[in-house]
Design a protein around this motif. Sequence first.
Motif, short mmCIF file in Angstrom:
data_model
loop_
_atom_site.label_atom_id
_atom_site.label_comp_id
_atom_site.label_asym_id
_atom_site.label_seq_id
_atom_site.Cartn_x
_atom_site.Cartn_y
_atom_site.Cartn_z
N GLN A 78 27.69 33.16 31.11
CA GLN A 78 27.77 33.92 30.06
C GLN A 78 27.31 32.94 28.87
O GLN A 78 27.36 33.39 27.82
CB GLN A 78 29.06 34.55 29.77
CG GLN A 78 29.75 35.30 30.97
CD GLN A 78 28.78 36.53 30.55
OE1 GLN A 78 28.05 36.94 29.59
NE2 GLN A 78 28.41 37.11 31.88
N TYR A 220 31.25 42.37 22.86
CA TYR A 220 31.78 41.09 23.46
C TYR A 220 31.34 39.84 22.67
O TYR A 220 32.00 39.18 22.27
CB TYR A 220 31.07 40.89 24.86
CG TYR A 220 31.41 39.65 25.57
CD1 TYR A 220 32.74 39.18 25.75
CD2 TYR A 220 30.14 38.68 25.77
CE1 TYR A 220 32.75 37.94 26.31
CE2 TYR A 220 30.55 37.32 26.06
CZ TYR A 220 31.68 37.10 26.47
OH TYR A 220 31.90 35.82 27.05
N TYR A 224 33.70 37.16 20.37
CA TYR A 224 33.46 35.96 20.94
C TYR A 224 32.90 35.15 20.08
O TYR A 224 33.25 34.05 19.87
CB TYR A 224 32.60 36.05 22.26
CG TYR A 224 32.39 34.63 23.15
CD1 TYR A 224 33.54 34.32 23.71
CD2 TYR A 224 31.38 34.13 23.25
CE1 TYR A 224 33.26 33.04 24.19
CE2 TYR A 224 31.00 33.00 23.88
CZ TYR A 224 32.07 32.75 24.66
OH TYR A 224 31.82 31.21 24.98
N PRO A 244 37.89 39.85 24.30
CA PRO A 244 36.83 39.51 24.96
C PRO A 244 36.77 39.43 26.53
O PRO A 244 35.87 39.88 27.35
CB PRO A 244 36.48 38.05 24.47
CG PRO A 244 37.65 37.74 24.07
CD PRO A 244 38.60 38.71 23.55
N GLU A 245 37.88 39.23 27.11
CA GLU A 245 38.14 39.39 28.62
C GLU A 245 37.84 40.59 29.09
O GLU A 245 37.15 40.94 30.25
CB GLU A 245 39.66 38.78 29.10
CG GLU A 245 39.41 37.58 29.76
CD GLU A 245 40.84 36.91 30.05
OE1 GLU A 245 41.47 37.52 30.66
OE2 GLU A 245 41.18 35.93 29.21
N TYR A 246 38.31 41.65 28.48
CA TYR A 246 38.34 43.08 28.96
C TYR A 246 36.77 43.76 28.51
O TYR A 246 36.14 43.89 29.48
CB TYR A 246 39.22 43.99 28.13
CG TYR A 246 38.90 45.53 28.10
CD1 TYR A 246 39.28 46.35 29.14
CD2 TYR A 246 38.04 46.15 27.42
CE1 TYR A 246 39.06 47.67 29.10
CE2 TYR A 246 37.57 47.40 27.41
CZ TYR A 246 37.92 48.23 28.38
OH TYR A 246 37.72 49.54 28.44
N LEU A 248 34.10 41.60 28.66
CA LEU A 248 33.06 40.75 29.59
C LEU A 248 33.47 41.50 31.03
O LEU A 248 32.31 41.78 31.78
CB LEU A 248 33.66 39.42 29.51
CG LEU A 248 32.72 38.69 30.57
CD1 LEU A 248 31.62 38.60 30.11
CD2 LEU A 248 33.38 37.19 30.76
N LYS A 249 34.47 41.99 31.40
CA LYS A 249 34.82 42.55 32.39
C LYS A 249 33.90 43.96 32.42
O LYS A 249 33.20 44.40 33.70
CB LYS A 249 36.26 43.02 32.74
CG LYS A 249 36.69 43.09 34.19
CD LYS A 249 38.12 43.67 34.48
CE LYS A 249 38.32 44.84 34.88
NZ LYS A 249 38.94 45.77 34.32
N ASN A 252 30.10 43.32 32.83
CA ASN A 252 29.73 43.04 34.12
C ASN A 252 29.47 44.25 35.19
O ASN A 252 28.57 44.54 35.79
CB ASN A 252 30.68 41.83 35.06
CG ASN A 252 30.34 40.59 34.14
OD1 ASN A 252 29.18 40.30 33.73
ND2 ASN A 252 31.43 39.80 34.34
#
Length: 279
Positions: A78, A220, A224, A244-246, A248-249, A252
Amino acid sequence: MENSVFQNLIHAYHENKLAHAFLLETNDKEKCYHNILEFLKRINCPTTYQDGCKECNLCHLIDTQSLPSIITIYPDGQNIRKEQILDLKKAFQTKPTFSKYNVYIIMGAEFLNSASANTMLKFLEEPEDAILGFFLTNNKENVIETIKSRCQVLLDYYQEPAFIVSDELKEQAISYLQEVLFVKDEALLYNKDVLVSFLKERKDVILFFQVLLDIYQNYYLASYQKVAIKEEYRDLQVLLKKGPEYLLKQLNLVAQIIDELNYNLNISLVLDRFVLESW
Ligand SMILES: [Zn+2]
């Protein structure tokens, strides 16, 4: 070369007015990349260059990306990492032997974080005559200010109907996400029929997911590295709270869905997978 952006660059080159770094916002990075190589061939080719020169060794080396003085950098995961830029610096300590410039091409300038962008500054603040840089991005607003402010910004857009997203589709994508985020009756939203009701053709489906991709990418990067949220996506601010994790998921997942749609997999199956894995 038909492309007017690169025609201008060739002109600037001959006038001896070529900037040393360019931020190219484009809707087609591959085409833009191809045109950069054509441009480099044109200014380096020792014979009288013709489009698609296959005659000389230098053009061949540029085509096959095996000239050590032209380095392309892709994101590693990333990010574009600081180490990748340090390697580039090392490689460019020697002056180019066969070509006029040492050239770096950054595929995805929005993936430069503050560490790697700061490492780039040497090239950008002390431009050496023999170094040329191209930063490609699909949205310059997502590029860190350190880089953006030191480049000549160019817009390199290609007219392919398949890539033009109508305002209507954009609004549909935004209101779909709003519903998903705000409406409590999730049973309705698990149902891909909601999507199918306004996505009639494969092309529309792909474009719809490209809008989602752009939205998730914007959020994101906002969560971030604090890039601004585009005006048109501001109604979705609640996405920031998801973290950010959500994001990014989701980013993707949507990228995978677009891939699958491009590979002609059954639309209905792909949409099933999307609604299933999404929420
Ligand atoms: Zn040639």
